[in-house]
Enzyme design. Structure first.
Site, short mmCIF file in Angstrom:
data_model
loop_
_atom_site.label_atom_id
_atom_site.label_comp_id
_atom_site.label_asym_id
_atom_site.label_seq_id
_atom_site.Cartn_x
_atom_site.Cartn_y
_atom_site.Cartn_z
N GLU A 9 -0.79 -6.46 -10.99
CA GLU A 9 -0.97 -7.77 -10.37
C GLU A 9 -2.23 -8.47 -10.85
OE1 GLU A 9 -1.28 -9.47 -5.81
OE2 GLU A 9 0.26 -7.99 -6.30
N ASP A 105 0.86 -5.12 -6.64
CA ASP A 105 0.46 -4.53 -5.36
C ASP A 105 1.68 -4.10 -4.55
OD1 ASP A 105 -2.08 -5.03 -6.12
OD2 ASP A 105 -2.53 -6.50 -4.56
N TYR A 326 -5.43 0.74 0.29
CA TYR A 326 -4.82 -0.60 0.25
C TYR A 326 -5.01 -1.30 1.60
CZ TYR A 326 -1.29 -4.19 -0.63
OH TYR A 326 -0.64 -5.39 -0.82
#
Length: 843
Positions: A9, A105, A326
């Protein structure tokens, strides 16, 4: 030799992947090895666009071109990153690239970014999905060892496209319809609406309405000091038979009649008391691990970070520093197979093997607790922490095995916040001894509570083990001992309106939007749903501020007149879909069902298209002066023709001629009573809440000019000119004597002035604003100030510097008006601080 193209990403993630897998050679904007070509997007590279045959340029937005529901959507490159899209297109079309790996992601938006890139190139090459929730080298290698087949992600891909297309349909049609409606009377009045942002705004507006409509009620509390042989303690009277009802302000210790409070005081003063008490152990578990919303909420409360700031810091700690997992997650648990990784993280937090350049000072804070957890084997299966059923695509935010280094101050604060939450969840519960003492005096019960921390447990991680001392303990009372009632006081108070939303509380409201409905069945059906997602809520708040629907003052979020106007419009049109949080919460839930394959993309988009048509048709069927609402007729006649003036959606309009007054001026909406006063008296105010072009609040009186139109009056009129006519105060009664020259002080426009400070030959300069730092100063308070040198405690001052509210007395100091602040609690060892007069107090 064939290869696979990995698309991450962001460039930094691509560099991490190259480093973790090894064997890559770097080219300009991509890497290449024997097995892979590796590059990245730069976030979103493409956005939805209406096909050209359906598009209407902004200047021609009108109902004639609405609704816009194209049979298909086009994609257009985002201009500033178009060169990166061209690079990826070239790499995808390379003949030696046999397949693609989606390394964006892990989540809905990452899926959308990759799929739009693939769609724009019309590639048919097979796709695999790399699913990373941690950016450590080992996590990346593990991710490549467990690549998912592209078709496994179809539900997530469908939900991502539905989210994108539904936001476009509702946002574009809603914004164009409401803008077209508001622009009918001339000009271009951009009025944005959104599938998620508008119900969020509705929550804030509804809270502000409650604050504005709130009527304070007086209540009284009775407190007593008791003397026992071992010392003194305090107690508060309470109603033992109290039961909670519909009155949200009712409490067991509140009395609504002063006479009853005084009767209790009279009956108990100086009388002996009989004591009974009960001591019970109490435990308190640590809070759960953070998800993004809870992290944003608590960082806002603790540090004042905006939701956007917290997300940015957490993203940097994940992506740049690799020290957090994350962050865009809605889970507060970990996978059940994560015990080994947690143990490795604990070892890192001891500082052992942390590596060169690690932040030793930071790790030293955690080492004692990490050692304790390891030594006592507290990392073990526990459904409160490790629970697959409560982990969706992502798990809770925790530190990784990567040691922190080179964190800036803000990053360090957030990292420390997460690590302490992580450590504390493995510690045992905090243990208290809670003592409830009832002292009965002449049959009247007084309650005293003491809470002693016996074992700090997880609180030790946060430095709160010191609370195990005498704080909260009660002096001992012997069995059958009678205590003396030394003093009984009656304290008068008032109920308070609900507080304005901060980002912390608004995030909670967005997260729990499903809980805000009254219907119990619907409430149960909507459990766990909310407005937006953890990843989007911060941007929604920022968008509302950017569109001037809300202002951020200190930590408060304040809806503007534009926000109230939008809610009036949508409610009048009957477009409830955009104002009721439960409906949008329900849509978000359906997107979740699409991800799981329980609901189809076609069904979802059919519902959205129908809602869009309904919204546009409602807007087409009304004019600005026919919008239904809680509008009335003014008693004051039209100053131009004597006709009747009615309130409408946008104006106060005469029904017999063209005379009209706009409802919103300088970002503030006039109330009917204010316009009534203006038309009757020729002036009103000063009023607070106006905003200049820089967004700063100001106060002003409003006067009608010779054409009967309103103008701002800031009090600097001709009476201040040296050659002006003398000001006649003979019709007024002086509020008191001027502290400088002993002449009379009178009400004059926006100020209180000494009679010798206006007009020709003025010889005094005393004047004080009727509004000081957004706090109205009533005539009674000015009388008190002039007579006694001090007002009552005023609680609505707002600092120009910090934008925070504060309470203070106004005092006279050498003929000037200044502040005196409340005395602090004795423990703070501070006395009342009196400031000299400040310019902002006198203006």
């Amino acid at each position: 030799m064939t290869k696979k193209l990995i698309i991450a990403e962001k460039p930094s993630v691509a560099a991490d992947i190259a480093k973790a897998l090894g064997g890559f050679t770097k080219h300009d904007d991509y890497f290449e090895s024997d097995d892979y070509v590796l590059s990245s997007a730069i976030g979103h590279l493409l956005e939805l666009a209406c096909p050209e045959e359906f598009e209407v340029k902004r200047g021609k937005w009108s109902f004639a071109h609405l609704p816009v529901i194209p049979p298909h959507f086009a994609l257009k490159p985002i201009e500033k990153t178009e060169s990166r899209l061209k690079l990826l297109t070239k790499l995808i079309k390379r003949k030696d690239v046999e397949g693609l790996i989606n390394g964006c992601d892990a989540g809905r938006e990452g899926e959308l970014i990759f799929n739009y890139i693939a769609q724009s190139t019309a590639t048919k090459k097979p796709v695999q999905r790399l699913w990373l929730q941690s950016m450590t080298p080992q996590a990346i290698r593990d991710g490549f060892a467990h690549l998912r087949a592209g078709h496994e992600m179809q539900g997530l891909a469908d939900a991502a496209v539905c989210r994108s297309e539904s936001d476009w349909l509702v946002g574009i049609n809603g914004t164009r319809a409401m803008t077209a409606f508001n622009s009918k009377t001339g000009g271009f009045h951009l009025t944005t609406v959104g599938r998620v942002q508008t119900p969020t705004l509705a929550i804030v507006v509804e809270r502000e309405r409650k604050i504005r409509d709130f009527k304070a009620r007086s209540y009284w509390e009775v407190e007593a000091n008791f003397a026992a042989r071992a010392g003194e303690y305090a107690g508060k009277w309470f109603d033992e038979n109290f039961k909670k009802d519909d009155d949200e302000h009712a409490r067991a210790d509140r009395l609504w009649e002063e006479k009853r409070a005084e009767a209790i005081r009279a009956a108990t003063s100086g009388k002996p008391g009989v004591v009974t008490e009960e001591a019970k152990p109490e435990t308190r578990l640590s809070p759960l691990l953070f998800d993004l919303t809870s992290l944003q909420r608590e960082a806002n409360s603790r540090f004042g970070f905006s939701a956007k700031t917290t997300l940015g810091l957490a993203q940097a700690l994940y992506e740049k520093h690799k020290v957090l997992t994350y962050p865009r997650t809605d889970s507060r648990c970990l996978p059940e197979d994560y015990l080994a990784t947690v143990k490795q993280t604990m070892t890192m937090l001891t500082g052992e093997g942390a590596g060169k350049g690690s932040d030793e000072v930071l790790l030293a804070r955690y080492a004692p607790f990490a050692h304790q957890i390891i030594a006592r084997n507290w990392v073990m299966p526990n459904k409160r922490i490790f629970n697959n059923a409560k982990v969706s695509d992502h798990f809770a935010i925790i530190p990784t095995t990567q040691a922190p280094k080179n964190l800036n101050e803000a990053e360090q604060k957030l990292y420390d916040f997460v690590v302490k939450r992580f450590l504390s969840v493995f510690f045992p519960a905090a243990e208290y001894l809670v003592t409830t003492r009832i002292t009965r005096v002449e049959g009247h019960p007084f309650k005293t509570e003491g809470k002693v921390l016996v074992n700090p447990g997880w609180l030790a991680v946060h430095g709160k083990e010191g609370q195990s001392g005498d704080e909260g303990n009660l002096v001992a009372v012997d069995k059958d001992e009678k205590v003396k009632t030394d003093a009984v006081t009656v304290k008068a108070n008032e109920t308070k309106p609900p507080p304005r939303y901060s980002e912390a509380t608004l995030l909670s409201a967005m997260e729990g939007a499903g809980k805000m409905v009254d219907d119990e069945e619907l409430k149960a059906a909507m459990a766990g749903r909310g407005l937006g997602t953890p990843a989007t809520r911060a941007q929604i708040i920022e968008n509302l501020i950017g569109e001037q629907y809300m202002l951020r003052e200190g930590r408060e979020l304040i809806p503007t007149a534009k926000a109230f106007s939008l809610m009036t419009l949508l409610t009048g049109l009957g477009v409830n879909e955009l104002t009721q949080p439960e409906l949008t919460g329900d849509w978000e839930w359906k997107l979740g069902r699409i991800e799981k394959g329980d609901f189809t993309r076609e069904e979802f988009m059919r519902e959205i298209a129908e809602m869009t048509r309904h919204m546009v048709e409602r807007a087409k069927s009304y004019e600005a002066d026919t919008i239904p609402g809680d509008f009335g007729v003014l008693e004051a006649p039209c100053p131009k023709c004597g006709g009747q003036i009615r309130e409408t959606y946008k104006k106060f309009q005469c029904g017999a001629c063209d005379y009209a007054l706009w409802k919103i001026v300088a970002g503030r909406q006039y109330e009917p009573a204010e316009i009534e006063a203006l038309l009757t008296e020729g002036q009103v105010g000063p009023l607070t809440g106006f905003r200049n072009k820089m967004g700063r609040s100001f106060a002003a009186a409003i006067k009608l000019n010779a054409d009967h139109l309103p103008e701002f009056d800031f009090g600097q009129d001709k009476a201040d000119d040296a050659d002006a006519e003398p000001v006649d105060f003979s019709a007024q009664t002086a509020l008191g004597k001027c502290p400088k020259c002993a002449s009379g002080v009178f009400d004059h426009g926006t100020t209180y002035v000494c009679e010798k400070s206006v007009g020709p030959g003025k010889s005094c300069d005393f004047r004080s604003g009727k509004i000081i730092l957004q706090q109205p100063i009533e005539p009674a308070q000015m009388q008190k100030l002039l007579a006694e040198g001090k007002t009552e405690l005023l609680k609505e001052f707002v600092s120009n510097r910090t934008r925070r509210k504060f309470s203070a007395y106004l005092v006279l100091d050498k003929g000037k008006v200044g502040f005196e602040f409340e005395k602090k609690a004795p423990a703070a060892k501070k006395t009342a601080a009196k400031k000299k007069a400040e310019p902002e107090a006198a203006e």
